[in-house]
Structures are given as structure tokens and as C-alpha cells.
Design an enzyme around this catalytic site. Sequence first.
Site, PDB file in Angstrom:
ATOM      1  N   HIS A 199       0.850  -1.189   0.000  1.00  0.00           N
ATOM      2  CA  HIS A 199       0.000   0.000   0.000  1.00  0.00           C
ATOM      3  C   HIS A 199       0.884   1.237   0.000  1.00  0.00           C
ATOM      4  CE1 HIS A 199      -2.545   3.180   1.743  1.00  0.00           C
ATOM      5  NE2 HIS A 199      -3.554   2.523   1.196  1.00  0.00           N
ATOM      6  N   ARG A 241      -2.889   1.236  -4.356  1.00  0.00           N
ATOM      7  CA  ARG A 241      -2.628  -0.197  -4.445  1.00  0.00           C
ATOM      8  C   ARG A 241      -2.849  -0.633  -5.886  1.00  0.00           C
ATOM      9  NH1 ARG A 241      -6.796  -2.792  -0.542  1.00  0.00           N
ATOM     10  NH2 ARG A 241      -7.937  -0.862  -0.956  1.00  0.00           N
ATOM     11  N   LYS A 244      -6.337  -0.330  -8.055  1.00  0.00           N
ATOM     12  CA  LYS A 244      -7.283   0.507  -7.327  1.00  0.00           C
ATOM     13  C   LYS A 244      -7.439   1.849  -8.028  1.00  0.00           C
ATOM     14  CE  LYS A 244      -8.167  -2.454  -4.096  1.00  0.00           C
ATOM     15  NZ  LYS A 244      -9.515  -3.073  -3.958  1.00  0.00           N
ATOM     16  N   ASP A 247      -6.231   8.529  -6.630  1.00  0.00           N
ATOM     17  CA  ASP A 247      -6.628   9.359  -5.484  1.00  0.00           C
ATOM     18  C   ASP A 247      -5.575  10.439  -5.313  1.00  0.00           C
ATOM     19  OD1 ASP A 247      -7.035  10.471  -2.918  1.00  0.00           O
ATOM     20  OD2 ASP A 247      -7.847   8.612  -2.122  1.00  0.00           O
ATOM     21  N   CYS A 249      -4.480  12.100  -2.825  1.00  0.00           N
ATOM     22  CA  CYS A 249      -3.571  12.059  -1.674  1.00  0.00           C
ATOM     23  C   CYS A 249      -2.324  11.242  -1.962  1.00  0.00           C
ATOM     24  CB  CYS A 249      -4.282  11.521  -0.429  1.00  0.00           C
ATOM     25  SG  CYS A 249      -4.640   9.745  -0.450  1.00  0.00           S
ATOM     26  N   TYR A 250      -2.421  10.274  -2.898  1.00  0.00           N
ATOM     27  CA  TYR A 250      -1.265   9.444  -3.207  1.00  0.00           C
ATOM     28  C   TYR A 250      -0.224  10.203  -4.023  1.00  0.00           C
ATOM     29  CZ  TYR A 250      -4.242   5.736  -1.477  1.00  0.00           C
ATOM     30  OH  TYR A 250      -5.060   4.970  -0.689  1.00  0.00           O
ATOM     31  N   ASP A 323     -10.152  14.057  -3.301  1.00  0.00           N
ATOM     32  CA  ASP A 323      -9.665  12.757  -3.771  1.00  0.00           C
ATOM     33  C   ASP A 323      -9.669  12.716  -5.300  1.00  0.00           C
ATOM     34  OD1 ASP A 323      -9.836  10.139  -4.807  1.00  0.00           O
ATOM     35  OD2 ASP A 323     -11.065   9.382  -3.196  1.00  0.00           O
ATOM     36  N   ASP A 330     -11.503  18.237   1.409  1.00  0.00           N
ATOM     37  CA  ASP A 330     -11.269  18.081   2.843  1.00  0.00           C
ATOM     38  C   ASP A 330      -9.827  18.463   3.134  1.00  0.00           C
ATOM     39  OD1 ASP A 330      -9.521  15.584   2.803  1.00  0.00           O
ATOM     40  OD2 ASP A 330     -11.325  14.764   1.884  1.00  0.00           O
ATOM     41  N   HIS A 333      -6.929  15.719   2.158  1.00  0.00           N
ATOM     42  CA  HIS A 333      -6.528  15.710   0.751  1.00  0.00           C
ATOM     43  C   HIS A 333      -5.862  17.020   0.348  1.00  0.00           C
ATOM     44  CE1 HIS A 333      -9.133  12.119   0.479  1.00  0.00           C
ATOM     45  NE2 HIS A 333      -8.290  11.787  -0.486  1.00  0.00           N
TER      46      HIS A 333
END
Length: 393
Positions: A199, A241, A244, A247, A249-250, A323, A330, A333
Site C-alpha cells: 500500500h 494499491r 485501485k 486518489d 492524496c497518493y 480525492d 477536505d 486531501h
Amino acid sequence: MKELQSMTMTQREQFLVFNDVFRIYRDFDACDIATQKFTVEIQRDKQLDYLTNGLRQLGPSLSSLDANRPWLCYWILHSIALLGESVDDELENNIIDFLGHCQGSDGGYGGGPGQLAHLGTSYAAVNSLVTLGGDKALSSTNRVHDMGEMDVRACYLAISIASILNIVDDELTRGLGDYILSCQTYEGGIGGEPGSEAHAGNTYCGLATMALINEVDRLNLDSLMNWVVHQQGVEMGFHGRTNKLVDGCYTFWQAAPCVLLQRFYSAHEEHARDEDDPEHSDDDDSDEEGNEDFRRVQPVFDSLNLQRYVILCSMVPEGGFRDKPGKPRDFYHTCYCLSGLSVAQHARSKDKDTPLNCDILGGYANHLEPVHLLHNVVMDRYNKAIKFFHRVA
């Protein structure tokens, strides 16, 4: 619609996200140059309004984060620092006082006044105080901790806190490298525990921990690099991952390991060259002085298109980041999208070099402060904190 009905839920979600993202890209590419320039501006004033309002008053929808209030402080303060700004004196003093009330009697920081201290909120509180800077904030840190969580994330939180506060010792690091090593998966990434799926967040935490205890070379770095770079999807954002959804944040959790690994490889190559040719180091210095391109790095990920995803698909016009399209903004993020943007902007530069205008989508108007890749605090705040804690040790 028939195609959607025949898909699995995962395929359907991926199809919808893909359509949303590429519709945004098509609309952007169809705009005139002036509109494009305006669209990719970070809009600092709107970002700062959103962030400072969050420090002063939160709505009832965030009541579920009552046990995470130091995290809210960190996410917001770090985002403000990335934008090159600071909070006013009154707000700074209020935050210091609030975090002081979160300190546990036996060490560490809880999620709010009177709550149990643990590693996560202790990390957030320490990074908040480091970001505020100044003797009052730094001297208020509680340098004692005894909080029993055990996974890769907890290992990182503990060693990051201890490293900044200058309290790392042999007892704290004993067996840490062995545990992180046992969490590296067959894919190359790092899971939260032995046997868990790789992850992004755990990979960052594991790699950063190994760097902080000087055991990076024990990992299978080629396999790790291969896993990380293949998490940048067709949308140009990162997945957390394999298989998936993208997003925002990654952007930080995956881009930071890419840069860390590149720097590690580069340091090993330079060390090997210096051993083969002791005069090589002196020659390099003269070459670099006269050749700006010599200091440039080609990132292993697509840094400009990563910025394009974050700004066009994660940034909210009213301020804040999300996201992906269709999701609400938010503070979490916002923090990690801005952190990842900073990493992407500085990915082509070596050490303390300032990125060129062409490295930054939107140009210098969008320039963000560089972060310390192992702690995710702004570099100048980190440097001041390190001097302070070494002085008082």
C-alpha cells in the site's frame, strides 16, 4: 449502458472515474490559452481562506474527527506553510495552547484534551509545532512517549518523532529494520504488517523509516521502485494499491518514495565513482558550476502530468483539494495534494536547487515550498527545529 451492466463493481468505478478525468482534460485542452492559464492557477487566496477558516471554526460534519484534532492542525498548518504563509500570532498561540491541553500525563499527545495519547496524534502534534516554529512552539513539545502500536505506520510515526526531537537511541531502533523488511511484499511495495498487501502509505512509511535508521539498502530497492512507478495510472494520478482507483492524496505517498529512491541510487552511484576515481569528485564540482543541466534530474514518474491531474481534477475552485472528481474537498486531501505537488515541482532539482519555471505547471505563480521528504514538513521549518532540539539536548 450495456457495457456498464456487464462490468464488475470495480470495473464500473474505474470506467466512471476514467470518463470523468478525461472529460475534464478534453474540456481544458479545448479552452483558449488565457482560460487555461487561469484554470491551472492554485488561487492562493482561496486556498488560504479555506485553510484559515478551518483553524478557527469547523462545521458539525467534522465531528467524527473529534479524536483527530491534532491531525487537523497539522494538515491545515502544513498546507499554509507549503503556500509560503504563516498564521497570525493570536492563532499561533491558540494552537500551541490547544496542543498543550492534548498532552498526556505519561507522554505524547492525544486526539483532544483528556484523550488517550498515541503515536498518530503525537506525530501530528509534533509536526504542527515544528511547522509553527519559534521557541514557544518548539519548547512546548512533550519529548517522552510510551505508546504501544505495532505496524509499519507506527514504526514510522515513532522514529519520525524521535528523529526530529533528537531522542533516537539503540533501544528504539532495535529490530525495526527486520520488521520493515518482513513487510515488503512479492510486488515490491510494503504492507502494513507481514503478509499484508502493498500500500502507498505503508510503502512511504516503511521506506522513510529505513532511511531514518540508515538501513535502506536492506530493502529490495529495484522491486520497490518498479512497484511505485507502476502505480501512476493512465489518468496520471497515483493509485494506492494495484488495480485501485486514482486518489489525489497518493500524489505525496507515491511521488515521495520515487524521489527518495532516485536520490538513494544517485548517492550510491556517486560513491562508487568516487571510490573508482578519487579525483572524480573535484572534477564534478567544476562541471556543475558551469552547467545548470548537469544538476537536473529526470524523474522516474511523469511530474508535469501528475501536477495536471492534481490541479485539474483534485483542486476545488473555491479552495481546497479532493480525492477525485465528484468527491468533496477536505483538509487531509488538501494537505497531501499540496505536499505531492511540491514533490513533483522539485523532482527535477538536486538538493537545494530552485525548480525552473518549466518544472511547475502554471509557472512560478504556483511555486510551493520544498518539503523534507522523510517528515513532510517544510524544509526551512525542519532545519530550524533540528537546530533547536540539538541545542536543548
